[in-house]
Design a protein around this motif. Structure first.
Motif, PDB file in Angstrom:
ATOM      1  N   VAL A 130      -3.076 -13.096 -12.453  1.00 23.47           N
ATOM      2  CA  VAL A 130      -3.471 -13.935 -13.596  1.00 23.47           C
ATOM      3  C   VAL A 130      -4.824 -13.561 -14.189  1.00 23.47           C
ATOM      4  CG1 VAL A 130      -2.082 -15.883 -12.802  1.00 23.47           C
ATOM      5  CG2 VAL A 130      -4.502 -15.772 -12.183  1.00 23.47           C
ATOM      6  N   ASN A 132      -5.977 -11.222 -16.080  1.00 16.29           N
ATOM      7  CA  ASN A 132      -6.024 -10.820 -17.491  1.00 16.29           C
ATOM      8  C   ASN A 132      -5.130 -11.684 -18.381  1.00 16.29           C
ATOM      9  OD1 ASN A 132      -7.821  -8.682 -16.989  1.00 16.29           O
ATOM     10  ND2 ASN A 132      -6.122  -7.396 -16.297  1.00 16.29           N
ATOM     11  N   SER A 133      -4.577 -12.740 -17.825  1.00 13.67           N
ATOM     12  CA  SER A 133      -3.674 -13.600 -18.585  1.00 13.67           C
ATOM     13  C   SER A 133      -4.461 -14.542 -19.485  1.00 13.67           C
ATOM     14  CB  SER A 133      -2.813 -14.426 -17.628  1.00 13.67           C
ATOM     15  OG  SER A 133      -2.067 -15.373 -18.346  1.00 13.67           O
ATOM     16  N   THR A 134      -3.921 -14.776 -20.678  1.00 16.90           N
ATOM     17  CA  THR A 134      -4.524 -15.752 -21.592  1.00 16.90           C
ATOM     18  C   THR A 134      -3.658 -17.005 -21.685  1.00 16.90           C
ATOM     19  OG1 THR A 134      -3.421 -14.702 -23.461  1.00 16.90           O
ATOM     20  CG2 THR A 134      -5.670 -13.972 -22.960  1.00 16.90           C
ATOM     21  N   SER A 135      -2.581 -17.037 -20.929  1.00 11.41           N
ATOM     22  CA  SER A 135      -1.705 -18.205 -20.928  1.00 11.41           C
ATOM     23  C   SER A 135      -2.449 -19.408 -20.368  1.00 11.41           C
ATOM     24  CB  SER A 135      -0.474 -17.927 -20.068  1.00 11.41           C
ATOM     25  OG  SER A 135       0.273 -19.111 -19.886  1.00 11.41           O
TER      26      SER A 135
END
Length: 153
Positions: A130, A132-135
């Motif tokens: 997670v 690098n996730s932008t969620s």
């Protein structure tokens, strides 16, 4: 059409379930896993799923078939605006009571494949998934192939 035999059998199954264990939310898979591993299921659907004879608690992720198996680790939504909140602490808190996680695949009630992940490795896997996730939802997930690849990276 649903047969009387099926409904009658399911009634019997419900009578035999341990107190606090449900057939919903992965209950059947958890029952298969606990039986296979010799663990005792814990009540409820929050926190650890099972405990062993030494008092160690575990998370279970159980899928029904190898081809479509996805192991989802849903941890809610990001709270980046909350003072002091960090994703690292959030993930560590999620697994604070367990020593590890079993990701298992079953065929009916038979466990046919699986991996055990010690909690330290599980935390690192989830954080790496997670980072690098932008969620807004924290939901790392893997199939068995990608999980094994991540574990051996």
């Amino acid at each position: 059409m649903i047969s009387e035999e099926l409904v009658s059998s399911l009634h019997k199954v419900h009578e035999l379930l341990p107190e606090g264990v449900s057939l919903t939310k992965g209950g059947v898979g958890e029952i298969a896993a606990a039986y296979y591993l010799g663990h005792t299921l814990l009540k409820g659907d929050k926190g650890p799923d099972a405990i062993d004879s030494d008092g160690n608690m575990y998370e279970y992720k159980v899928c029904e078939t190898t081809k479509t198996a996805r192991f989802n680790f849903h941890m809610g939504s990001r709270r980046d605006a909350t003072p002091g909140w960090t994703i690292e602490q959030h993930v560590k808190d999620k697994f604070k009571d367990v020593v590890g996680c079993y990701c298992l695949v079953r065929n009916g009630m038979e466990i046919i494949d699986g991996e055990y992940i010690p909690v330290e490795d599980l935390i690192n896997l989830c954080l790496n998934a997670v980072k690098n996730s932008t969620s807004q939802q924290i939901n790392p997930n893997w199939n068995m192939t990608s999980l094994r690849k991540a574990l051996n990276a």
